[in-house]
Design a protein around this motif. Structure first.
Motif, PDB file in Angstrom:
ATOM      1  N   GLY C 110       0.785  -1.234   0.000  1.00  0.00           N
ATOM      2  CA  GLY C 110       0.000   0.000   0.000  1.00  0.00           C
ATOM      3  C   GLY C 110       0.812   1.276   0.000  1.00  0.00           C
ATOM      4  N   ILE C 111       2.137   1.193   0.046  1.00  0.00           N
ATOM      5  CA  ILE C 111       2.945   2.419  -0.060  1.00  0.00           C
ATOM      6  C   ILE C 111       3.982   2.260  -1.174  1.00  0.00           C
ATOM      7  CG2 ILE C 111       2.624   3.037   2.375  1.00  0.00           C
ATOM      8  CD1 ILE C 111       5.543   2.153   2.864  1.00  0.00           C
ATOM      9  N   ASP C 112       4.494   3.389  -1.651  1.00  0.00           N
ATOM     10  CA  ASP C 112       5.564   3.354  -2.653  1.00  0.00           C
ATOM     11  C   ASP C 112       6.759   2.580  -2.125  1.00  0.00           C
ATOM     12  OD1 ASP C 112       4.354   4.728  -4.629  1.00  0.00           O
ATOM     13  OD2 ASP C 112       5.378   6.649  -4.250  1.00  0.00           O
ATOM     14  N   HIS C 113       7.292   1.714  -2.947  1.00  0.00           N
ATOM     15  CA  HIS C 113       8.471   0.977  -2.503  1.00  0.00           C
ATOM     16  C   HIS C 113       9.222   0.406  -3.699  1.00  0.00           C
ATOM     17  CE1 HIS C 113       5.358  -2.134  -2.982  1.00  0.00           C
ATOM     18  NE2 HIS C 113       6.340  -2.998  -3.147  1.00  0.00           N
ATOM     19  N   ARG C 114      10.489   0.153  -3.482  1.00  0.00           N
ATOM     20  CA  ARG C 114      11.350  -0.479  -4.468  1.00  0.00           C
ATOM     21  C   ARG C 114      11.970  -1.706  -3.830  1.00  0.00           C
ATOM     22  NH1 ARG C 114      15.129   3.956  -7.410  1.00  0.00           N
ATOM     23  NH2 ARG C 114      14.699   5.160  -5.509  1.00  0.00           N
ATOM     24  N   VAL C 115      12.069  -2.773  -4.588  1.00  0.00           N
ATOM     25  CA  VAL C 115      12.618  -4.015  -4.042  1.00  0.00           C
ATOM     26  C   VAL C 115      13.800  -4.471  -4.888  1.00  0.00           C
ATOM     27  CG1 VAL C 115      12.113  -6.421  -3.442  1.00  0.00           C
ATOM     28  CG2 VAL C 115      10.345  -4.677  -3.189  1.00  0.00           C
ATOM     29  N   ARG C 116      14.844  -4.904  -4.237  1.00  0.00           N
ATOM     30  CA  ARG C 116      16.002  -5.494  -4.909  1.00  0.00           C
ATOM     31  C   ARG C 116      16.254  -6.884  -4.340  1.00  0.00           C
ATOM     32  NH1 ARG C 116      18.814  -1.529  -7.543  1.00  0.00           N
ATOM     33  NH2 ARG C 116      18.037   0.564  -7.052  1.00  0.00           N
ATOM     34  N   GLU C 117      16.685  -7.766  -5.187  1.00  0.00           N
ATOM     35  CA  GLU C 117      17.153  -9.055  -4.683  1.00  0.00           C
ATOM     36  C   GLU C 117      18.604  -8.877  -4.240  1.00  0.00           C
ATOM     37  OE1 GLU C 117      16.809 -12.370  -7.372  1.00  0.00           O
ATOM     38  OE2 GLU C 117      17.791 -13.737  -5.952  1.00  0.00           O
ATOM     39  N   ILE C 118      18.927  -9.349  -3.069  1.00  0.00           N
ATOM     40  CA  ILE C 118      20.294  -9.222  -2.550  1.00  0.00           C
ATOM     41  C   ILE C 118      21.131 -10.332  -3.180  1.00  0.00           C
ATOM     42  CG2 ILE C 118      21.726  -9.298  -0.474  1.00  0.00           C
ATOM     43  CD1 ILE C 118      19.241  -8.292   1.090  1.00  0.00           C
ATOM     44  N   THR C 119      22.001  -9.957  -4.084  1.00  0.00           N
ATOM     45  CA  THR C 119      22.758 -10.979  -4.822  1.00  0.00           C
ATOM     46  C   THR C 119      24.269 -10.771  -4.797  1.00  0.00           C
ATOM     47  OG1 THR C 119      22.459  -9.663  -6.829  1.00  0.00           O
ATOM     48  CG2 THR C 119      20.908 -11.494  -6.488  1.00  0.00           C
ATOM     49  N   ASN C 120      24.714  -9.579  -4.476  1.00  0.00           N
ATOM     50  CA  ASN C 120      26.145  -9.293  -4.577  1.00  0.00           C
ATOM     51  C   ASN C 120      26.905  -9.955  -3.431  1.00  0.00           C
ATOM     52  OD1 ASN C 120      28.694  -8.335  -4.904  1.00  0.00           O
ATOM     53  ND2 ASN C 120      28.059  -6.215  -5.313  1.00  0.00           N
TER      54      ASN C 120
END
Lengths: 267, 267, 267
Positions: C110-120
């Motif tokens: 319900g809120i603005d968000h960005r998601v990244r997969e932790i891969t490094n």
């Protein structure tokens, strides 16, 4: 007073003090009064009262993940106020402070280490009580050390500290080793004293791990790699083989706890 | 805003919030948002819900071991949102913040102290809830104070704060005093309200300490100085005489807890 | 390595690790080794083992009270070592790290968000175990991020992270909504999923909140505004309506816990 150059000092605490009394808080007050910029980290205060071996396991598991020069304080001390000595151990580039009753023995056994008796009362809190050396001796000594006081100022080296030959599985037949459960964690995993590095064949050969009436033949690669209700072996984060189940307590399922015997057969 | 020169600020927390909710974490978020370099120290969050006297005991036991200007927050607050006032106490060179319901009374009773009602809503978190003044009033006030805000900016002095005459043994016969158990610690030691300094004769004269059906006649010098199963008296780290056994719980053995009556006879 | 300008970094921890093992302490050792000036704050380690929804509730409740750029680590991770991904969420000006199993979903839904997969894996602790990603992936990634590493260096953006439509009461009749108990806090307050802002009419109109056989008709303004033994509704500090009693546990009185259905009728 001679000092070392230093980063932000870290002091860890492993005790059986619990968190419903003021004891752990008092240690931190004493430490911050002496070394205001210390980061004080709780490993655990939930060691069962007087269970030296549990405290020994926890600090031995935790210390490798701390930076060099960290000062670890471990206090499980049924003999407080009696003749048992307070000691400072230098090992693995870190410092360990506690009573000489075995609580630090899992750290120093088998590796290079130096031990000093903590005797310089200049670094104690006065008057020294008979019942709370955590407050009066161990935590102030740790804080002074973290502040840059040299170990040699804390006390003289000794060589007759408690040595314990422990926690190693014994060979009891040609293909059989008898070990024990070291610890049961919160999730009910039974951590055995079979170290992954000492028993690499478990990964490549048929085996049987027997605990109580249960016989386990499978090494899982993670917790979800299992059937419902299955007890399996896993190479745990502790470095030891652990008896586990998926999302339930292996300890409850097996009715076993610390000290339970475990037999490993390699075929 | 007037500020004091200061070292790294210390803020302690003593609450009945437990550690299985987000409450204690939220207090720290609020504090670090206002005073980023604070060292926040948990005394305990395990005060039994609403047990003001237990919170009072813990903070009174802990504060003497903290440096000057430490800000202590004590929240056991069944009346949150009602007319009971939030107060700031200056005593013993330190600051104490909590509800005016007695939780701070063991600190200030019998020593010089100044009390202010916390009223300056500039230092509150808005909107102020009716149920979580720890988050909205006590911890922000503590953080602003630790950041250098003067006590006088927090609120005006009051003199009608709660006074409690408590915790002192009463003389009930020529040679007999009747006191009580203040606290049972994790190890099962029963901490009485007989202060070691008020009853020095226990160390030099025959005495009897009666609790329930048990009569204790011996003062031990440390926990190991005892027979198996013996209940003995010891001058505890708390400054009070404690009823103890060696490595088992005196509280369980005697079936007694906080509030149990204790009679001391000096012969 | 690109860095951001920064204040003292804050890293919070919400886990089901408990405090009787070394797990939480190890996370802090890893973090302080990478980011020595971090303030590490425990939200809770007492999430019931594997109870993702409880962890989700706690971090969602706690994070709004932390300063911008705080890094929150939430680890309730029954699938550790399996295919579930570690993720980094940017939302509300803060960072959230945990497994992609819903434990962060109450934060980002319900809120603005960005998601990244932790891969490094440059930011992992090696060797990476199969059973303790808190130590080997989540806490080192959090510490590097808090040290100024850019989110883009941690891993690539993804859009197929777990979406959960949850925790919202459903309209089940013209005047009736059916919701649930989200959480029971230490004091026994039952926190419902009826948000105060979504149901403002409760404050101005007659209502009935039904849970089990009990029907509640009164909104209290604070805990002491009640009859002995009365169960009342209160606009809690959580932002949700809570079912409470004064100084006793509503949960025990009602025999209800998380997941219990709750019906609201607005007249």
């Amino acid at each position: 007073m001679a000092t070392r150059k230093r980063d932000r000092p870290i002091i860890t605490l492993t005790t059986d003090f619990g968190t419903s009394d003021h004891f752990a808080g008092v240690l931190k007050g004493v430490i911050l009064g002496i070394c205001p910029d210390a980061a004080v980290v709780d490993i655990s205060h939930e060691v069962r009262p007087f269970e030296i071996s549990q405290g020994a396991f926890l600090i031995a598991q935790a210390y490798p993940y701390f930076p060099p020069k960290t000062v670890h304080v471990a206090i499980v001390d049924p003999g407080v106020g009696s003749a048992r000595r307070p000691i400072l151990v230098e090992a693995a580039g870190q410092y360990f402070i506690g009573p000489d009753n075995g609580v630090l023995a899992m750290v120093y056994t088998g590796i290079d280490h130096r031990v000093r008796e903590i005797t310089n009362s200049k670094y104690f809190l006065h008057p020294v009580s008979r019942t709370f050396h955590g407050r009066d001796i161990f935590s102030p000594a740790a804080a002074w050390l973290a502040s840059g006081v040299r170990p040699a100022s804390i006390g003289k080296r000794i060589d007759d500290h408690l040595k314990i030959e422990f926690y190693k599985p014994q060979r009891t037949a040609k293909r059989i080793w008898t070990g024990t459960v070291l610890h049961v964690d919160r999730f009910g995993n039974l951590i055995t004293n079979f170290h992954v590095e000492d028993f690499p064949d478990v990964r490549t050969r048929p085996f049987e791990m027997a605990i109580g009436p249960r016989k386990v033949h499978r090494l899982a690669i993670n917790y979800t790699d299992s059937e419902p209700g299955e007890v399996f072996l896993i190479g745990g984060s502790s470095g030891y083989y652990e008896l586990s189940t998926n999302q339930t307590s292996a300890a409850k399922l097996l009715g076993c706890g610390p000290g339970a015997p475990v037999d490993l057969t390699l075929y």
